[in-house]
Design an enzyme around this catalytic site. Structure first.
Site, PDB file in Angstrom:
ATOM      1  N   ASP A 168      -3.774  12.838  17.378  1.00 55.70           N
ATOM      2  CA  ASP A 168      -3.378  14.170  17.826  1.00 55.70           C
ATOM      3  C   ASP A 168      -2.258  14.684  16.931  1.00 55.70           C
ATOM      4  O   ASP A 168      -1.286  13.974  16.662  1.00 55.70           O
ATOM      5  CB  ASP A 168      -2.912  14.126  19.284  1.00 55.70           C
ATOM      6  CG  ASP A 168      -2.915  15.500  19.931  1.00 55.70           C
ATOM      7  OD1 ASP A 168      -3.573  16.414  19.395  1.00 55.70           O
ATOM      8  OD2 ASP A 168      -2.270  15.663  20.969  1.00 55.70           O
ATOM      9  N   TYR A 181       0.315  18.172  15.645  1.00 61.25           N
ATOM     10  CA  TYR A 181       1.391  19.014  16.199  1.00 61.25           C
ATOM     11  C   TYR A 181       1.499  20.212  15.268  1.00 61.25           C
ATOM     12  O   TYR A 181       2.506  20.451  14.642  1.00 61.25           O
ATOM     13  CB  TYR A 181       2.661  18.163  16.195  1.00 61.25           C
ATOM     14  CG  TYR A 181       3.882  18.660  16.922  1.00 61.25           C
ATOM     15  CD1 TYR A 181       3.834  19.141  18.224  1.00 61.25           C
ATOM     16  CD2 TYR A 181       5.125  18.586  16.283  1.00 61.25           C
ATOM     17  CE1 TYR A 181       4.988  19.540  18.868  1.00 61.25           C
ATOM     18  CE2 TYR A 181       6.285  18.979  16.927  1.00 61.25           C
ATOM     19  CZ  TYR A 181       6.209  19.462  18.227  1.00 61.25           C
ATOM     20  OH  TYR A 181       7.360  19.850  18.877  1.00 61.25           O
ATOM     21  N   HIS A 228       4.485  26.459  18.847  1.00 61.37           N
ATOM     22  CA  HIS A 228       4.676  25.406  19.850  1.00 61.37           C
ATOM     23  C   HIS A 228       5.837  24.495  19.460  1.00 61.37           C
ATOM     24  O   HIS A 228       6.720  24.199  20.277  1.00 61.37           O
ATOM     25  CB  HIS A 228       3.395  24.591  19.990  1.00 61.37           C
ATOM     26  CG  HIS A 228       3.508  23.409  20.906  1.00 61.37           C
ATOM     27  ND1 HIS A 228       3.722  23.524  22.255  1.00 61.37           N
ATOM     28  CD2 HIS A 228       3.443  22.070  20.655  1.00 61.37           C
ATOM     29  CE1 HIS A 228       3.780  22.328  22.816  1.00 61.37           C
ATOM     30  NE2 HIS A 228       3.620  21.421  21.854  1.00 61.37           N
ATOM     31  N   ARG A 274      16.348  20.777  21.838  1.00 61.92           N
ATOM     32  CA  ARG A 274      17.502  20.686  20.936  1.00 61.92           C
ATOM     33  C   ARG A 274      18.113  22.078  20.768  1.00 61.92           C
ATOM     34  O   ARG A 274      18.084  22.649  19.665  1.00 61.92           O
ATOM     35  CB  ARG A 274      17.075  20.119  19.578  1.00 61.92           C
ATOM     36  CG  ARG A 274      16.468  18.725  19.631  1.00 61.92           C
ATOM     37  CD  ARG A 274      16.059  18.226  18.256  1.00 61.92           C
ATOM     38  NE  ARG A 274      15.089  19.098  17.603  1.00 61.92           N
ATOM     39  CZ  ARG A 274      13.780  19.057  17.807  1.00 61.92           C
ATOM     40  NH1 ARG A 274      13.275  18.167  18.648  1.00 61.92           N
ATOM     41  NH2 ARG A 274      12.962  19.891  17.170  1.00 61.92           N
ATOM     42  N   GLU A 309      -2.164  20.456  27.495  1.00 63.69           N
ATOM     43  CA  GLU A 309      -2.045  20.998  26.145  1.00 63.69           C
ATOM     44  C   GLU A 309      -3.417  21.524  25.751  1.00 63.69           C
ATOM     45  O   GLU A 309      -4.381  20.762  25.681  1.00 63.69           O
ATOM     46  CB  GLU A 309      -1.539  19.949  25.157  1.00 63.69           C
ATOM     47  CG  GLU A 309      -0.090  19.547  25.421  1.00 63.69           C
ATOM     48  CD  GLU A 309       0.520  18.730  24.300  1.00 63.69           C
ATOM     49  OE1 GLU A 309      -0.236  18.227  23.446  1.00 63.69           O
ATOM     50  OE2 GLU A 309       1.752  18.591  24.271  1.00 63.69           O
ATOM     51  N   GLU A 330      -5.981  22.582  23.203  1.00 67.67           N
ATOM     52  CA  GLU A 330      -6.132  22.204  21.803  1.00 67.67           C
ATOM     53  C   GLU A 330      -7.582  22.362  21.352  1.00 67.67           C
ATOM     54  O   GLU A 330      -8.491  22.533  22.164  1.00 67.67           O
ATOM     55  CB  GLU A 330      -5.700  20.747  21.596  1.00 67.67           C
ATOM     56  CG  GLU A 330      -4.306  20.424  22.120  1.00 67.67           C
ATOM     57  CD  GLU A 330      -3.830  19.036  21.742  1.00 67.67           C
ATOM     58  OE1 GLU A 330      -4.461  18.403  20.866  1.00 67.67           O
ATOM     59  OE2 GLU A 330      -2.826  18.577  22.312  1.00 67.67           O
ATOM     60  N   ASP A 372      -5.147  17.814  26.221  1.00 62.26           N
ATOM     61  CA  ASP A 372      -4.388  16.574  26.064  1.00 62.26           C
ATOM     62  C   ASP A 372      -3.339  16.531  27.178  1.00 62.26           C
ATOM     63  O   ASP A 372      -2.206  16.978  27.013  1.00 62.26           O
ATOM     64  CB  ASP A 372      -3.729  16.533  24.684  1.00 62.26           C
ATOM     65  CG  ASP A 372      -3.064  15.192  24.410  1.00 62.26           C
ATOM     66  OD1 ASP A 372      -3.637  14.171  24.816  1.00 62.26           O
ATOM     67  OD2 ASP A 372      -1.988  15.172  23.805  1.00 62.26           O
ATOM     68  N   ARG A 388       5.276  14.830  31.048  1.00 62.90           N
ATOM     69  CA  ARG A 388       6.458  15.205  30.283  1.00 62.90           C
ATOM     70  C   ARG A 388       7.683  14.364  30.617  1.00 62.90           C
ATOM     71  O   ARG A 388       8.509  14.097  29.727  1.00 62.90           O
ATOM     72  CB  ARG A 388       6.768  16.693  30.519  1.00 62.90           C
ATOM     73  CG  ARG A 388       5.673  17.640  30.056  1.00 62.90           C
ATOM     74  CD  ARG A 388       5.455  17.578  28.573  1.00 62.90           C
ATOM     75  NE  ARG A 388       4.484  18.592  28.141  1.00 62.90           N
ATOM     76  CZ  ARG A 388       3.986  18.666  26.923  1.00 62.90           C
ATOM     77  NH1 ARG A 388       4.335  17.786  25.998  1.00 62.90           N
ATOM     78  NH2 ARG A 388       3.129  19.619  26.613  1.00 62.90           N
ATOM     79  N   GLN A 419       7.116  10.972  29.020  1.00 66.14           N
ATOM     80  CA  GLN A 419       7.220  11.176  27.573  1.00 66.14           C
ATOM     81  C   GLN A 419       8.673  11.341  27.129  1.00 66.14           C
ATOM     82  O   GLN A 419       9.099  10.769  26.119  1.00 66.14           O
ATOM     83  CB  GLN A 419       6.404  12.406  27.178  1.00 66.14           C
ATOM     84  CG  GLN A 419       6.439  12.729  25.695  1.00 66.14           C
ATOM     85  CD  GLN A 419       5.704  14.030  25.375  1.00 66.14           C
ATOM     86  OE1 GLN A 419       5.141  14.675  26.245  1.00 66.14           O
ATOM     87  NE2 GLN A 419       5.723  14.422  24.116  1.00 66.14           N
ATOM     88  N   LYS A 450       1.097  10.130  27.120  1.00 69.76           N
ATOM     89  CA  LYS A 450      -0.090  10.798  26.592  1.00 69.76           C
ATOM     90  C   LYS A 450      -1.378   9.985  26.760  1.00 69.76           C
ATOM     91  O   LYS A 450      -2.465  10.555  26.777  1.00 69.76           O
ATOM     92  CB  LYS A 450       0.104  11.061  25.091  1.00 69.76           C
ATOM     93  CG  LYS A 450       1.226  12.008  24.744  1.00 69.76           C
ATOM     94  CD  LYS A 450       0.793  13.449  24.943  1.00 69.76           C
ATOM     95  CE  LYS A 450       1.760  14.401  24.264  1.00 69.76           C
ATOM     96  NZ  LYS A 450       1.290  15.805  24.344  1.00 69.76           N
ATOM     97  N   THR A 498      -7.355  12.184  28.033  1.00 68.96           N
ATOM     98  CA  THR A 498      -7.570  13.354  27.187  1.00 68.96           C
ATOM     99  C   THR A 498      -8.976  13.844  27.475  1.00 68.96           C
ATOM    100  O   THR A 498      -9.936  13.089  27.344  1.00 68.96           O
ATOM    101  CB  THR A 498      -7.442  13.009  25.695  1.00 68.96           C
ATOM    102  OG1 THR A 498      -6.127  12.496  25.437  1.00 68.96           O
ATOM    103  CG2 THR A 498      -7.699  14.218  24.819  1.00 68.96           C
ATOM    104  N   GLU A 512       6.018  25.098  27.921  1.00 69.55           N
ATOM    105  CA  GLU A 512       6.415  26.318  27.210  1.00 69.55           C
ATOM    106  C   GLU A 512       6.300  27.539  28.114  1.00 69.55           C
ATOM    107  O   GLU A 512       7.203  28.380  28.161  1.00 69.55           O
ATOM    108  CB  GLU A 512       5.496  26.553  26.021  1.00 69.55           C
ATOM    109  CG  GLU A 512       5.682  25.692  24.820  1.00 69.55           C
ATOM    110  CD  GLU A 512       4.677  26.096  23.767  1.00 69.55           C
ATOM    111  OE1 GLU A 512       4.972  27.023  22.984  1.00 69.55           O
ATOM    112  OE2 GLU A 512       3.577  25.514  23.735  1.00 69.55           O
TER     113      GLU A 512
END
Length: 388
Positions: A104, A106, A111, A120, A177, A179, A211, A215, A218, A231, A235, A336
């Protein structure tokens, strides 16, 4: 001749492959045409389609894929043998491929930037390597499941910011997610790299991917080695594999890539894709992610995945990572969309931040096809069951 309704997303410009069964016969390969499924073993008389996965057919290579697509087009335009056509509503679909490996990526700048701002807030949102290479991780092929499979809420260690120590229990921040996944048809040998120019002859087709992501699990585990149990529990993919041959009209340039990628990531012709996704949560559309916004192309992902000499095999699946656009309604993950749970989404008379037991998520997608048509990917759906 098979009747294809006007405006069908499964016309002759599409012809996606899948694996299906009927009450009287086990899994075999079919192709979807309109609201019907054509049994290819019965229609073409080829035992490669009597298999319970697409792998044997995919392994025959690109020239064979082109030949069979032409055969199917001619067959559907004429007379299909009796007993080879089944209403799609009366068949059961299965996982279309035997998954060899799963990776997978990114690849969405939107995103990655959103998550960087969430996690951050006092630093640059993108890590220094992000615009130099397609970031990815190696997933778990054995937990890839077909659309319609219920998803059991995972359990694991999680540590909220205000807790002194981790606890064990059901995931509290279960996410999706949205995808796009790519299925490798013909593999590569150990010690060799697949250049970007070989993408279209190596990759058989594309599927929708959800996916699922825990969270909180993770967040506690991912430093220093990245995603693992957050994860690996499930899936989901759509049952119909849209051939890459059907996506020529959907090809677009990727967004401008600055700085210029290293030579092995340059493409002779770009493989961005103009695909529109839709995410529905308990029947309410909550997002419309645009795949054309993806920074890294699937050809670049494949080149990067193999540049160190890693093998690929028939049935390898690699996914794009969450597809998100610049606007809030284009975000392809609930972390998000709800900005870390601080901005709930309204679903009718209810509000949600992360998934609750009993919730159901469906992802669909369409793309431009030949002669001004639209082609569809079907759907990938999953419903959340309580943790055991």
């Amino acid at each position: 001749m098979i009747d294809i309704p006007d405006g069908s997303l499964f016309g002759l410009a599409n012809l996606p492959y899948g694996v299906f069964s009927t009450p009287g016969a086990g899994p075999r390969v079919g192709v979807r045409v309109g609201d019907s499924v054509v049994d290819l073993a019965a229609a073409l008389g080829d035992e490669v389609f009597a298999q319970p996965t697409l792998n044997a057919f995919m392994a025959q290579g690109h020239d064979r894929w082109v030949q069979v697509r032409q055969q199917i087009t001619e067959l559907v335009a004429g007379e299909v043998p009796d007993g080879a056509v089944h209403p799609v509503a009366e068949v059961r679909t299965h996982l279309p491929i035997e998954v060899a490996d799963y990776v997978d990526f990114y690849a969405s700048e939107h995103h990655a930037t959103n998550l960087g701002r969430l996690f951050r807030p006092d630093s640059e949102p993108l890590m220094p390597n992000w615009k130099h290479l397609p970031v990815g991780y190696h997933g778990r092929g054995g937990t890839v499941v077909v659309s319609g499979t219920d998803i059991v809420r995972p359990r694991g260690q999680r540590k909220a910011p205000g807790e002194d120590a981790p606890t064990f229990g059901p995931c509290r921040r279960l996410d999706i997610e949205a995808e796009l996944g790519f299925v490798v048809g013909t593999g590569s040998e150990l010690g060799t790299a697949v250049p970007t120019g070989e993408f279209a002859t190596r990759v058989f087709g594309a599927v929708l991917v959800n996916d699922w992501s825990a969270r909180d699990i993770q967040a506690w585990e991912y430093v220093p080695l990245g995603p693992f149990l957050g994860k690996s529990f499930a899936t989901s993919i759509s049952p119909w594999v849209v051939p890459l041959l059907a996506l020529e009209q959907a090809r677009v340039a990727t967004p401008a890539q600055v700085p210029e990628p290293l030579p092995y990531l340059k493409e002779p012709q770009p493989w961005g894709l103009d695909i529109d996704l839709s995410v529905s949560w308990n029947g309410h559309e909550v997002s419309r992610p645009p795949y054309r916004e993806m920074y890294w192309s699937p050809a670049q992902m494949l080149a990067h995945m193999t540049v160190n000499g890693a093998t690929t095999r028939t049935g390898d699946l690699y996914a794009s990572g969450t597809i998100s656009g610049p606007d809030k309604h284009q975000r392809g993950a609930f972390i998000e969309l709800t900005w870390g749970g601080r901005e709930p989404v309204r679903l009718g008379d209810q509000e949600r931040t992360f998934l609750e037991d009993g919730d159901e998520v469906t992802i669909t997608a369409t793309a431009p096809g030949a002669d001004g048509s639209r082609i569809g990917f079907g759907e990938v759906t999953g419903r959340i069951l309580p943790a055991p």
